[in-house]
Design a protein around this motif. Structure first.
Motif, PDB file in Angstrom:
ATOM      1  N   GLY A  37      12.775   9.178   1.026  1.00 25.34           N
ATOM      2  CA  GLY A  37      13.332   8.545   2.135  1.00 25.34           C
ATOM      3  C   GLY A  37      12.373   7.493   2.757  1.00 25.34           C
ATOM      4  N   ASP A  38      12.982   6.965   4.108  1.00 24.84           N
ATOM      5  CA  ASP A  38      12.281   6.009   4.843  1.00 24.84           C
ATOM      6  C   ASP A  38      10.833   6.438   5.328  1.00 24.84           C
ATOM      7  OD1 ASP A  38      12.415   3.508   5.642  1.00 24.84           O
ATOM      8  OD2 ASP A  38      12.539   3.913   7.630  1.00 24.84           O
ATOM      9  N   SER A  39      10.646   7.808   5.780  1.00 23.29           N
ATOM     10  CA  SER A  39       9.451   8.445   6.209  1.00 23.29           C
ATOM     11  C   SER A  39       8.394   8.572   5.281  1.00 23.29           C
ATOM     12  CB  SER A  39       9.659   9.542   7.063  1.00 23.29           C
ATOM     13  OG  SER A  39      10.105  10.780   6.174  1.00 23.29           O
ATOM     14  N   GLY A  40       8.915   8.973   3.864  1.00 18.77           N
ATOM     15  CA  GLY A  40       7.938   9.049   2.768  1.00 18.77           C
ATOM     16  C   GLY A  40       7.493   7.804   2.464  1.00 18.77           C
ATOM     17  N   GLY A  41       8.188   6.644   2.622  1.00 18.62           N
ATOM     18  CA  GLY A  41       7.730   5.372   2.358  1.00 18.62           C
ATOM     19  C   GLY A  41       6.780   5.036   3.240  1.00 18.62           C
ATOM     20  N   HIS A  42       6.813   5.420   4.556  1.00 16.65           N
ATOM     21  CA  HIS A  42       5.521   5.044   5.500  1.00 16.65           C
ATOM     22  C   HIS A  42       4.580   5.879   5.200  1.00 16.65           C
ATOM     23  CE1 HIS A  42       7.366   2.840   8.835  1.00 16.65           C
ATOM     24  NE2 HIS A  42       8.499   3.272   8.491  1.00 16.65           N
ATOM     25  N   ALA A  43       4.622   7.147   4.877  1.00 15.08           N
ATOM     26  CA  ALA A  43       3.573   7.896   4.280  1.00 15.08           C
ATOM     27  C   ALA A  43       2.828   7.391   3.198  1.00 15.08           C
ATOM     28  CB  ALA A  43       3.959   9.215   3.777  1.00 15.08           C
ATOM     29  N   LEU A  44       3.549   6.672   2.217  1.00 17.71           N
ATOM     30  CA  LEU A  44       2.799   6.379   0.765  1.00 17.71           C
ATOM     31  C   LEU A  44       2.194   4.948   1.332  1.00 17.71           C
ATOM     32  CD1 LEU A  44       5.572   7.186  -1.486  1.00 17.71           C
ATOM     33  CD2 LEU A  44       3.115   8.050  -1.503  1.00 17.71           C
ATOM     34  N   ALA A  45       2.707   4.305   2.466  1.00 13.08           N
ATOM     35  CA  ALA A  45       1.963   2.888   2.540  1.00 13.08           C
ATOM     36  C   ALA A  45       0.536   3.149   3.180  1.00 13.08           C
ATOM     37  CB  ALA A  45       3.026   2.376   3.911  1.00 13.08           C
ATOM     38  N   ALA A  46       0.325   4.411   3.519  1.00 12.01           N
ATOM     39  CA  ALA A  46      -1.026   4.771   4.083  1.00 12.01           C
ATOM     40  C   ALA A  46      -2.066   4.589   3.004  1.00 12.01           C
ATOM     41  CB  ALA A  46      -0.979   6.250   4.468  1.00 12.01           C
ATOM     42  N   MET A  47      -1.706   4.561   1.863  1.00 13.17           N
ATOM     43  CA  MET A  47      -2.457   4.326   0.617  1.00 13.17           C
ATOM     44  C   MET A  47      -3.333   2.892   0.819  1.00 13.17           C
ATOM     45  SD  MET A  47      -2.000   6.657  -1.115  1.00 13.17           S
ATOM     46  CE  MET A  47      -3.251   6.478  -2.501  1.00 13.17           C
ATOM     47  N   LYS A  48      -3.103   2.122   1.772  1.00 10.93           N
ATOM     48  CA  LYS A  48      -3.785   1.143   2.005  1.00 10.93           C
ATOM     49  C   LYS A  48      -5.092   1.549   2.506  1.00 10.93           C
ATOM     50  CE  LYS A  48      -1.995   0.680   7.040  1.00 10.93           C
ATOM     51  NZ  LYS A  48      -0.813   1.105   6.908  1.00 10.93           N
ATOM     52  N   GLU A  49      -5.303   2.940   3.096  1.00  9.31           N
ATOM     53  CA  GLU A  49      -6.561   3.272   3.529  1.00  9.31           C
ATOM     54  C   GLU A  49      -7.456   3.512   2.445  1.00  9.31           C
ATOM     55  OE1 GLU A  49      -5.294   6.114   6.479  1.00  9.31           O
ATOM     56  OE2 GLU A  49      -4.006   4.665   7.267  1.00  9.31           O
ATOM     57  N   ALA A  50      -7.133   3.938   1.077  1.00  6.71           N
ATOM     58  CA  ALA A  50      -7.861   4.355   0.087  1.00  6.71           C
ATOM     59  C   ALA A  50      -8.918   3.334  -0.314  1.00  6.71           C
ATOM     60  CB  ALA A  50      -6.740   4.763  -1.088  1.00  6.71           C
ATOM     61  N   PRO A  51     -10.003   3.880  -0.097  1.00  6.94           N
ATOM     62  CA  PRO A  51     -11.309   2.789  -0.165  1.00  6.94           C
ATOM     63  C   PRO A  51     -11.554   2.112  -1.205  1.00  6.94           C
ATOM     64  CG  PRO A  51     -12.155   5.061   0.189  1.00  6.94           C
ATOM     65  CD  PRO A  51     -10.589   5.212   0.372  1.00  6.94           C
ATOM     66  N   ALA A  52     -11.232   2.867  -2.488  1.00  2.45           N
ATOM     67  CA  ALA A  52     -11.926   2.241  -3.732  1.00  2.45           C
ATOM     68  C   ALA A  52     -10.615   1.839  -4.807  1.00  2.45           C
ATOM     69  CB  ALA A  52     -12.466   3.456  -4.499  1.00  2.45           C
ATOM     70  N   LEU A  53      -9.215   1.745  -4.180  1.00  8.09           N
ATOM     71  CA  LEU A  53      -8.239   1.566  -4.736  1.00  8.09           C
ATOM     72  C   LEU A  53      -7.943   0.107  -5.280  1.00  8.09           C
ATOM     73  CD1 LEU A  53      -5.585   3.093  -5.999  1.00  8.09           C
ATOM     74  CD2 LEU A  53      -4.539   2.603  -3.903  1.00  8.09           C
ATOM     75  N   LYS A  54      -7.773   0.026  -6.531  1.00  6.81           N
ATOM     76  CA  LYS A  54      -7.924  -1.397  -6.992  1.00  6.81           C
ATOM     77  C   LYS A  54      -6.445  -1.673  -7.761  1.00  6.81           C
ATOM     78  CE  LYS A  54     -12.183  -2.426  -6.353  1.00  6.81           C
ATOM     79  NZ  LYS A  54     -12.656  -2.197  -5.039  1.00  6.81           N
ATOM     80  N   ASN A  55      -5.817  -0.538  -8.201  1.00  4.27           N
ATOM     81  CA  ASN A  55      -4.660  -0.986  -8.796  1.00  4.27           C
ATOM     82  C   ASN A  55      -3.557   0.384  -8.324  1.00  4.27           C
ATOM     83  OD1 ASN A  55      -5.518  -2.950 -10.702  1.00  4.27           O
ATOM     84  ND2 ASN A  55      -6.939  -1.128 -11.554  1.00  4.27           N
ATOM     85  N   LEU A  56      -2.289  -0.079  -7.922  1.00  2.00           N
ATOM     86  CA  LEU A  56      -1.363   0.548  -7.387  1.00  2.00           C
ATOM     87  C   LEU A  56       0.009   0.358  -7.858  1.00  2.00           C
ATOM     88  CD1 LEU A  56      -0.703   3.120  -5.494  1.00  2.00           C
ATOM     89  CD2 LEU A  56      -0.396   1.395  -3.663  1.00  2.00           C
ATOM     90  N   THR A  57       0.599   1.185  -8.600  1.00  2.00           N
ATOM     91  CA  THR A  57       2.081   1.176  -8.835  1.00  2.00           C
ATOM     92  C   THR A  57       2.894   2.314  -8.179  1.00  2.00           C
ATOM     93  OG1 THR A  57       1.386   0.086 -10.947  1.00  2.00           O
ATOM     94  CG2 THR A  57       3.523   1.134 -10.906  1.00  2.00           C
ATOM     95  N   LEU A  58       3.872   1.892  -7.495  1.00  2.00           N
ATOM     96  CA  LEU A  58       4.787   2.773  -6.864  1.00  2.00           C
ATOM     97  C   LEU A  58       6.109   2.408  -7.411  1.00  2.00           C
ATOM     98  CD1 LEU A  58       3.401   2.977  -3.149  1.00  2.00           C
ATOM     99  CD2 LEU A  58       2.976   4.657  -4.836  1.00  2.00           C
ATOM    100  N   ASN A  59       6.971   3.250  -8.025  1.00  2.00           N
ATOM    101  CA  ASN A  59       8.173   3.109  -8.480  1.00  2.00           C
ATOM    102  C   ASN A  59       9.010   4.087  -7.420  1.00  2.00           C
ATOM    103  OD1 ASN A  59      10.774   3.220  -9.529  1.00  2.00           O
ATOM    104  ND2 ASN A  59      10.048   3.510 -11.506  1.00  2.00           N
TER     105      ASN A  59
END
Length: 101
Positions: A37-59
């Motif tokens: 859902g939409d709220s889950g999309g917002h929650a996953l958008a918080a991945m922007k706070e992952a300090p070392a994340l270089k590669n992200l794939t979200l299907n």
């Protein structure tokens, strides 16, 4: 691969907690038809706070992610640490699939 597992928004929030992992460099979440859902999309958008994340794939195809959630997810492209973002939002009422390489 969590395709079709009906995780819902609560499951998306739980997965978004992965952002706290300092060793997380690459993440692929196959969540087609998982009812995030939409709220889950917002929650996953918080991945922007992952300090070392270089590669992200979200299907997130077929998850009822509306415009608001799609916009939050699209903002991931502004994350300075990300080198690769693959975001698939097909079959949602929000935005079409987009990819940044």
């Amino acid at each position: 691969n969590l395709h079709g597992n009906r995780l819902g928004p609560a499951g998306a929030r739980a997965l978004a907690a992965l952002k706290e992992s300092p060793a997380l460099h690459t993440l692929t979440l196959e969540l087609w038809d998982a009812a995030v859902g939409d709220s889950g999309g917002h929650a996953l958008a918080a991945m922007k706070e992952a300090p070392a994340l270089k590669n992200l794939t979200l299907n997130l195809g077929k998850n009822a992610v509306a415009t608001s959630g799609a916009q939050a997810l699209a903002a991931l492209k502004e994350t300075p640490s990300l080198r690769t973002l693959n975001l698939d939002l097909r079959w949602n009422p929000g935005e079409p699939a987009m990819h940044r390489h």
